[in-house]
Design a protein around this motif. Structure first.
Motif, PDB file in Angstrom:
ATOM      1  N   SER A 236       1.034  -1.485   0.204  1.00 13.15           N
ATOM      2  CA  SER A 236       0.126  -0.105  -0.047  1.00 13.15           C
ATOM      3  C   SER A 236       0.852   1.453  -0.049  1.00 13.15           C
ATOM      4  O   SER A 236       1.870   1.156   1.013  1.00 13.15           O
ATOM      5  CB  SER A 236      -0.867   0.158   0.577  1.00 13.15           C
ATOM      6  N   TYR A 237       0.645   2.306  -0.514  1.00  9.28           N
ATOM      7  CA  TYR A 237       1.508   3.883  -1.003  1.00  9.28           C
ATOM      8  C   TYR A 237      -0.066   4.396  -0.303  1.00  9.28           C
ATOM      9  O   TYR A 237      -1.143   4.441  -1.092  1.00  9.28           O
ATOM     10  CB  TYR A 237       2.028   3.772  -2.189  1.00  9.28           C
ATOM     11  N   GLY A 238       0.448   5.397   0.316  1.00  8.87           N
ATOM     12  CA  GLY A 238      -0.593   6.141   1.081  1.00  8.87           C
ATOM     13  C   GLY A 238       0.006   8.299   0.904  1.00  8.87           C
ATOM     14  O   GLY A 238       1.489   7.811   1.603  1.00  8.87           O
ATOM     15  N   ILE A 239      -1.126   8.625   0.964  1.00  9.63           N
ATOM     16  CA  ILE A 239      -0.482  10.229   0.997  1.00  9.63           C
ATOM     17  C   ILE A 239      -1.925  10.863   1.885  1.00  9.63           C
ATOM     18  O   ILE A 239      -3.020  10.959   1.142  1.00  9.63           O
ATOM     19  CB  ILE A 239      -0.356  11.126  -0.170  1.00  9.63           C
ATOM     20  N   LYS A 240      -1.372  10.567   2.847  1.00  9.81           N
ATOM     21  CA  LYS A 240      -2.073  11.662   3.967  1.00  9.81           C
ATOM     22  C   LYS A 240      -3.323  10.733   4.723  1.00  9.81           C
ATOM     23  O   LYS A 240      -3.447   9.524   4.853  1.00  9.81           O
ATOM     24  CB  LYS A 240      -2.177  12.344   3.608  1.00  9.81           C
ATOM     25  N   ASN A 241      -4.574  11.333   3.853  1.00  9.03           N
ATOM     26  CA  ASN A 241      -5.814  10.030   3.775  1.00  9.03           C
ATOM     27  C   ASN A 241      -6.105   9.556   2.753  1.00  9.03           C
ATOM     28  O   ASN A 241      -6.938   8.086   3.520  1.00  9.03           O
ATOM     29  CB  ASN A 241      -6.691  10.987   4.601  1.00  9.03           C
TER      30      ASN A 241
END
Length: 283
Positions: free
Chosen positions: A239-244
């Motif tokens: 998984s790659y996330g930016i903030k929410n």
């Protein structure tokens, strides 16, 4: 022929809940502190492409779309709705469930989750999997360093009542600030073993078909209409996330137990892609 085709499809459908469970466990662990201090709404859309293989050698593509909306209150209470749709050249189905539950995270790394869901299915019976209306689920896990050990049980009430359980071990790998100071990469490889009752497998059989199947199982040394080993699974969500916002790709490979392999199940692999957004609320 019909029974053989159903069994092959069941094992493919069984992959889906394992993908979703892996993804939710990962996201919950990452946002543990956030969930204790804030209420939030989670929006998730997932896609996977499965194949229905017939004994004639014909393969039918069955792309499946999933959508989930869940509300998590800071007290630990939550509720949500899940929807999925599968469609092929000759087969299609729609499935949804309403869920409510309670989850709690402790300072020592232990967590527990208890939930109830109401389930409805419409469409071709070949795609139905387990025919149930109500499900009671309990899961618990504990973090040990970078590892996460968990167990869950699910009691499903329908045409027949069935119980399923699973033990999982996964590894947390988290890399912060890949491209910006707000992004994160999470890799959570793991393994699991599953057990369950098999009453649901024989629901659509006639009395003669049941007797024939039971006799064949006995001749091979297998038991039936009981709780037994179901399979071994290897899974890898990334998984790659930016903030929410999180984009997740999940791979899974499942090896059925000897009894289920005899009944027609085969080793199955699957890939799912998911997009998740968390909308958080202040205290």
């Amino acid at each position: 022929m019909k029974i053989y085709s159903i069994f092959k499809l069941f094992i493919i459908l069984a992959v889906i809940p394992n993908f979703l469970y892996s993804q939710n466990s990962k996201d919950n662990a990452t946002n543990e502190t956030l969930e204790e201090e804030f209420s939030s709404v989670m929006f998730n859309v997932s896609y996977t492409s499965n194949n229905m293989e017939y004994l004639t050698g014909v393969t039918e593509k069955l792309p499946t779309l999933f959508a989930t909306i869940s509300y998590f209150h800071k007290t630990g209470l939550y509720t949500g709705i899940d929807y999925s749709s599968s469609s092929g050249d000759s087969l299609n189905s729609h499935e949804y469930s309403l869920q409510a539950g309670y989850q709690k995270y402790f300072d020592n790394g232990f967590d527990i989750d208890l939930s109830y869901s109401w389930h409805n299915f419409s469409g071709d019976s070949l795609l139905e999997g387990i025919n149930y209306n109500h499900s009671i689920d309990l899961s618990a896990g504990i973090e040990a360093g970078k590892f996460y050990l968990s167990g869950n049980g699910s009691y499903k009430l329908g045409t027949t009542n069935n119980f399923f359980s699973e033990l999982s071990l996964s590894r947390f790998i988290q890399i912060d600030k890949i491209f910006t100071k707000h992004d994160v990469l999470m890799i959570n490889p793991g393994i699991s073993i599953s057990f369950g009752t098999d009453y649901w497998l024989y629901e659509n059989m006639s009395l003669t078909e049941k007797q024939t199947t039971f006799t064949e199982l006995e001749n091979q040394g297998y038991s039936y209409e009981n709780f037994s080993y179901e399979g071994f699974t290897i899974f890898l969500p990334v998984s790659y996330g930016i903030k929410n916002i999180y984009l997740t790709g999940s791979w899974l490979y499942k090896i059925p137990g000897n009894k289920y392999e005899y009944l027609g199940w085969e080793n199955q692999s699957g890939i799912m892609f998911s997009l998740t957004y968390f909308l958080n609320f202040n205290k």
